[in-house]
Structure formats: structure tokens, C-alpha cells
Design an enzyme around this catalytic site. Sequence first.
Site, short mmCIF file in Angstrom:
data_model
loop_
_atom_site.label_atom_id
_atom_site.label_comp_id
_atom_site.label_asym_id
_atom_site.label_seq_id
_atom_site.Cartn_x
_atom_site.Cartn_y
_atom_site.Cartn_z
N GLU A 281 23.77 69.32 30.61
CA GLU A 281 23.70 68.78 31.97
C GLU A 281 22.45 67.94 32.18
O GLU A 281 21.58 68.25 33.01
CB GLU A 281 23.84 69.89 33.01
CG GLU A 281 25.20 70.58 32.87
CD GLU A 281 25.55 71.52 34.00
OE1 GLU A 281 24.64 71.92 34.73
OE2 GLU A 281 26.74 71.84 34.13
N HIS B 45 19.58 74.32 26.72
CA HIS B 45 20.44 74.72 27.85
C HIS B 45 19.55 75.34 28.93
O HIS B 45 19.42 76.55 29.03
CB HIS B 45 21.54 75.69 27.39
CG HIS B 45 22.64 75.83 28.41
ND1 HIS B 45 23.98 75.59 28.12
CD2 HIS B 45 22.62 76.17 29.72
CE1 HIS B 45 24.72 75.79 29.20
NE2 HIS B 45 23.91 76.14 30.19
N GLN C 207 21.55 83.07 29.01
CA GLN C 207 22.49 83.77 29.88
C GLN C 207 23.16 84.97 29.22
O GLN C 207 23.71 85.82 29.91
CB GLN C 207 23.55 82.77 30.38
CG GLN C 207 22.92 81.68 31.25
CD GLN C 207 23.95 80.68 31.75
OE1 GLN C 207 24.21 79.67 31.09
NE2 GLN C 207 24.53 80.93 32.90
C1 GCO Z 1 25.53 75.09 34.59
C2 GCO Z 1 25.41 75.64 33.24
C3 GCO Z 1 25.95 77.00 33.09
C4 GCO Z 1 26.41 77.72 34.34
C5 GCO Z 1 27.83 77.38 34.71
C6 GCO Z 1 28.35 78.15 35.90
O1 GCO Z 1 26.40 74.29 34.81
O2 GCO Z 1 24.76 75.47 35.46
O3 GCO Z 1 25.71 74.80 32.18
O4 GCO Z 1 24.82 77.55 32.55
O5 GCO Z 1 26.31 79.08 34.15
O6 GCO Z 1 27.91 76.03 35.00
O7 GCO Z 1 27.69 77.82 37.08
#
Ligand code: GCO
Length: 406
Positions: A156, A111, A17
Site C-alpha cells: 500500500e 508491510h 499481524q
Molecule cells: C491494510 C493492510 C492489511 C490490513 C487489511 C485489513 O490494508 O491495512 O495491507 O494489513 O490488515 O487491509 O484492513
Amino acid sequence: MTFPDGFLWGAATAAHQVEGGNVTSDFWALEHAPGSMFAEPSGDACDHYRLYREDIGLLRDLGFTAYRFSIEWARVEPEDGFVSRAAIAHYRDVLEACHEAGITPMVTLHHFTSPHWLMDLGGWEYDGTPERFAAYCHMVMDELGPLIPYAATINEANIARLTRRMIEGFTKAPEQAPVGVGRDRPDAASRPNTFLFTWSDTGLEVVKRAHVEARRAIKNASPSTRVGATFALQDYQSEPGGEKAAEERWAESFEDFLPALDGDDFLGVQNYSRVLVGADGTLPHPEGAELTQMGYEFYPQALENVLRRAASAGLPMFVTEHGIATGDDARRVEFVRRALVGLERCVADGVDVRGYFHWSMLDNFEWMLGYAPAFGLIAVDRTTQRRTVKDSARVLGNIARRNALA
Ligand code: GCO
């Protein structure tokens, strides 16, 4: 209102990102595929791969004490079996820059993005992926472990469960949902099994096993590093009749993963809003609710609710992500302040929370939505790569300095 000594105050990013030019990743290919579902490609992003010293310096000057970022597997292992010494040296320097600045690093090893070659093997549906991932983690920690006090294996780990629900909401037929992520034909069969788009039960088992094997590999290579995973946790609130459905949501997005966390040192909690659940599933936002650029309800109380629930895992917790996409930075200040009052209440009640990482340090590439949503504490002019510190960064930095709310 003060926080425990040593409480970590940080901001977070993810390699794809912010770094730019992640050309050997699966996502880069998806972004450039015909009919891509990405609003725009990630391109040079925030050029953080070059400007990390400047960015870490900004965090230090603002008063932050920690930085969560990710090491990119696709850079470290751009071809199956080839390890880039140059990439390892790069991340060594990022870690050294943190330590020199008095910033505690927390490293995420995965990530969302993976090396492109992994897709040819079956990506996150392939039963050899946990071993591949663990081998990469071992290699990184063997080289850099002494510089990494905290490692999150997978960001996540539960995201597929959330995405599946979201897609269901669109179509009631998950395998037909987002098109354009495939190569030629936009059907499920041609969709590469990237981490974010693997919704099958097989995929979930692969992810759980990848976490367990990665934890083992990390602890072998670097016994002093504390290991965990992070979870996207929604504050599910039931309306009358939705009690059972709300419980199910929590169970499938969190409790189901607990066996895989047995042996972890911490839990990473990521929260952005609440979700109202009725008997038939997700309900619309309340009439007149303030919405963020993501279409989420502005609801800072969610963080406290989620921390209290997630405490049932019995692990020390870090808020590894929390933030808001808004063009009005005053709303970000308000969102953070109110959420931190709730966090402080948790701590006062004995809930074991050891740090708060705001998402995000920089306005950055919000995946399929491109650069439109503004999550950053720091704005980025992507033509000049000039950084502009927002008020919210100063407010949070001052809280970090005092280790207390005003
Ligand atoms: C997610 C990620 C991040 C996002 C953030 C905002 O949760 O998707 O860990 O990469 O950019 O959450 O949406």
C-alpha cells in the site's frame, strides 16, 4: 466460469499481524507507548513465526496454490547495520515450506512496520530511507531470491494519501489527528515517522523513491523475480456534483504513482469496499447499508470496478488483498463469491488478472483496532494458538482446486 491456467489462488498475511514478538519494530514501541492509540499490543499475535509450517500445510490441504506473506525488516536488521543470519534462515525455511507444499510464495518486503532504529534517523521522512530500504531488499534477495518468484516492495505505497483524507474527515487538520502515537507529547513534532503515519509530501516522495530503488536492487540481486508494489484502491463512486472530487481521489491515490511503477512487472490491487463522493468529499453510507466490523459498506462489486480502472496502468495484476471483517462467516462466503463473479467477468473481457489472494489467512492483529476485527479464513484461539478452519476457507479452497466458480 473458469480462470486462466496457472491463476494463483492464495491467502495473505503480514509479518507484524501474525508472527508475534516483533519487538525490534517501530510499531511494537508505539503499541507500548503511554497513551498508545492501539487498542491492545500485538503480543504473540498468531505465533506464526513458530507455526508457519502448520499454517502453510492448512493452505495446501484446503486447495490453495499460493501464499502472500511479508519478510520483516526489523527482524532481518534489528540494529542499524546488523544482519540477523538467524532471521534469514527462518525466512528461507518459510519459503522452502511453501515450495515443498506446492504453494507459490509472494513476498512483501515492507508491510507497514520498520525497524525501530529507522525512526531515530527520521523514518519515512528521512531522505536516506530509500537507500536503506533498497540495501535491505538487496540483501534479502541475494540470499533468498531464487526461492521468491514474486516480490512486492511496499504494501500500500499510497496508504498515506488515504489516511490523510480520513483524518481530514475527522478534524480538517491532519497534523492534529491521531494522538498517542508520539513518545511524550502527542503533537506532530513528537510523532515518529512510521510508514503509516507519515502524511507529508516529503514522505510520499520518500516512499516512491524507496519503491524505485528497491525494484532496482531486487532485479540486480535476483533477475528472475517479478517485482511490483501493492495499492489500496477504493472504488470511488460520485454522486451528482461529486464527479470532479471522485476523479481527484482516484488520481491522488493511484495515477500519481504511475511514473514510479514504470519498470514494474505487476501491480498488486487491494480492495475492500466503495466510497461515495459528493462535491464536499466523502458521503455517508447509503441508508440501511450493511456494514462490516470495520464500518465499511458490504459491497463486493467494488473489486471488479477497481480492477477495470487499474488496468489503465498496463501491468498484469494480482488481487493481493480482498476480504471482509465479520463475525458471520456466511457473509464472508457471500462476499467472496460475488466479488469473484466480478473478477471472472474482468478476465473474460481480457483484463489481465493473474491471481487472487484473500485477506487474510488467519484472524489477526488489525493494527490500531487490535484483535477485534475478524478477517480470517481460519480462526485462531490466541490462548492455545489452536486454528479452526472456517467454511469460507473450504469454499475458496474448492474454487482454487477447480480453478472455477461453481
Ligand atoms: C491494510 C493492510 C492489511 C490490513 C487489511 C485489513 O490494508 O491495512 O495491507 O494489513 O490488515 O487491509 O484492513
